[in-house]
Every structure is written in structure tokens, then in C-alpha cells.
Design an enzyme around this catalytic site. Sequence first.
Site, PDB file in Angstrom:
ATOM      1  N   ASP A 133      27.530  67.595  57.639  1.00 41.31           N
ATOM      2  CA  ASP A 133      28.353  66.866  58.605  1.00 41.31           C
ATOM      3  C   ASP A 133      27.541  66.447  59.830  1.00 41.31           C
ATOM      4  OD1 ASP A 133      30.396  67.557  56.898  1.00 41.31           O
ATOM      5  OD2 ASP A 133      31.710  68.340  58.467  1.00 41.31           O
ATOM      6  N   ASP A 134      28.113  65.485  60.568  1.00 44.22           N
ATOM      7  CA  ASP A 134      27.724  65.132  61.939  1.00 44.22           C
ATOM      8  C   ASP A 134      26.482  64.263  62.052  1.00 44.22           C
ATOM      9  OD1 ASP A 134      29.896  66.617  62.640  1.00 44.22           O
ATOM     10  OD2 ASP A 134      28.784  68.301  63.481  1.00 44.22           O
ATOM     11  N   HIS A 145      34.614  62.368  66.674  1.00 41.01           N
ATOM     12  CA  HIS A 145      34.696  63.799  66.359  1.00 41.01           C
ATOM     13  C   HIS A 145      35.756  64.517  67.196  1.00 41.01           C
ATOM     14  CE1 HIS A 145      33.180  67.821  65.146  1.00 41.01           C
ATOM     15  NE2 HIS A 145      32.616  67.166  64.138  1.00 41.01           N
ATOM     16  N   HIS A 148      25.582  71.402  58.150  1.00 37.31           N
ATOM     17  CA  HIS A 148      25.509  70.357  59.168  1.00 37.31           C
ATOM     18  C   HIS A 148      24.105  69.787  59.342  1.00 37.31           C
ATOM     19  CE1 HIS A 148      29.332  72.268  60.207  1.00 37.31           C
ATOM     20  NE2 HIS A 148      29.640  71.161  60.859  1.00 37.31           N
TER      21      HIS A 148
END
Length: 333
Positions: A121-122, A175, A279
Site C-alpha cells: 500500500d501507499d 488516504h 507497505h
Amino acid sequence: MVSISLFILGALISTVISQECVPYTSSYDFTGYPEIWEKPNSTLFNSAEFKQINSTIDWSKVPKVTPHTLSSSGDIDQTGYSSSDPDCWWSYNLCTTPKAHGLQPDATICPEPGAWGLTYDDGPNCSHTVFYDFLKENNQKATLFYIGSNVAQLPNEAQRGLADGHHICVHTWSHQYMTTLTNDEALAELYYARKAIKYVMGITPLCWRPPFGDVDDRIRAIATQLNMSTIIWDLDTNDWNEAPDGTETSAQVDTTFQGFVNMGLNGTYNNSGTIVLEHELDNNTMSKAIEWYPKIKAAYKYLVPIASCLNITQPYAEANFTYPSFAEYISNG
């Protein structure tokens, strides 16, 4: 020797961060999008483009759920919410099977026995070159959940994710806790993140992951009408919670990873696989991903991106982009 190797790896990634994390300009024009890392606002909602997108949503199919609020600590306030969990609110009860009519269950596992669904993620991250190089050297593809604001700021890095053959999904524009947003805000978070990905990368993802896992049937219904399925996870490595920004030590995160490795070795996933949350957030998370990759690969039969683990061979709206099925992916591994 291992600790020395990890120290060198960390130093290498830190060096790359200092070299790469320098703002740059691009030819992409994000006029008409939300402000970078800002929640969409009423000025945007009054635009002709957003009004048109809003008009395509059948709001009668979106459950009438009051948005939740944040507490003074920044977490979601669950005070007063019914213990029956009428809205299938993941943050309250880890619910992934919607109670509203017409919504598909969230994806939480890979159905293939012994499979580790590899997700990060991210991203994209300005310092991910060492990490992406590592994945490429290991002929490893993953599902990458990209934040729209990051794509707008780092278009070159976003393009590499697709060029390397990774499966790209939406991780919203800025987010936010999605269930705290109004309908317009939630729609804009999803729409403009996907629009940025299409603009920069030429693909329209058909999947998304809610930040913090925060989703309920209202948000699922909005995503569904944008033709995006919801992907959660079965296991959380807690890599995101390592100090100094988080509350766990590196050793505690390692303990979590080791526990998941043990589950692969002891037969926990002999009947079906798992989807795991990791992540591309920072030096710590990418270093952990590289460190634990060989141990995970030794413990699980297959490490696969979610499109392949779910046999989704057309993960984007564009028909000219195809992805290998599970059988095709493992045969090329």
C-alpha cells in the site's frame, strides 16, 4: 552476518532516498483535481465534471448511513454504533460480507492453497528504486495500491510500477478514513485517484483498498458503481506501525512476520491462501519487505499478485491490458 547485511541494505536504501526524494516537475497538469493530499471540497463538487460523475451514480442503491466522526486522538469514534453492525463496518467488526443488497464480499484471501497474496500500500514512493529492483530481480509481481496524490506528484515512479508488470489498484486520493466522508467526498476520493492513474499510466483499475481498512456498505456501494471491487486482507504485518512514526519496535514487527512465516510452514494455509498487508510507505517498510521475502517464499508455495490469485485476467477497464491467470503466473515463476 545477517545484521551486517541488513545494516548495509538500510544504508543503501537511505542513500537512495536522499538521492531520489527531490521534487521534480512534469508535463502532467492536475488542474481540476483536488489539492495534493487534501480531502476534496465543495469547490470541486461544483465543477461540471464532478456533477456529471455524480449524476451517473444511482444514489437510491447507496445505503443511507450517517458518516462517522473522528475522535480527538484521530481515530474513528465508534460510540453509539449498534452492536449488530447493520452497515458491515470493517473498522467496527472486521465485516467483509456486505449486508446491503447487491454488493459483493470483499476479497480477503487467495483461494489457492499455500498462496501468499502479495500487496503493498501507499505507493508510489519516491525512493522505491532499490525495492522495485529487488522485486524485478526476483521475477516477483505484486499488487500495488497507489494513492492518487502520490501518482500526481511522482508520475515517473507510478509508471515504473506498471512497466514492471505489477497489478495496480486504487488507494484513494488522500488516504482518509472513508466512512467519515460525505457521499460527495467519498466519490471524489475514488474517482480522482483513478483518474490520476488513468492520466499518468493509461489504465483504469477495477479494484481498490480502503485506507486503514475503513469501509462499510455505503462506501462499498459507491465503489461498486465505479466498477471497483474492494480488497482487504487476512493478515496485517504491522510494518506501518514501526517506530519512530509508529508504536512498535523493529523486533516486534519481525515477530509478526515470523508468526506468518510459521503459519505457512505449519499448514495453516493448506486449504486456501491469504492476502497480506504490507507497505511501500517508507525505508522501514521496504527494508522489511526485502528482509522477509526469502523466508516468506520458502514458507509458502506461491507468492502472487491479487489479480492472479483471484484469476482476474482483465484487471483494468482497457481490454488491451491482460494479466496472467493463477496457473499462468506460477508456470512463469
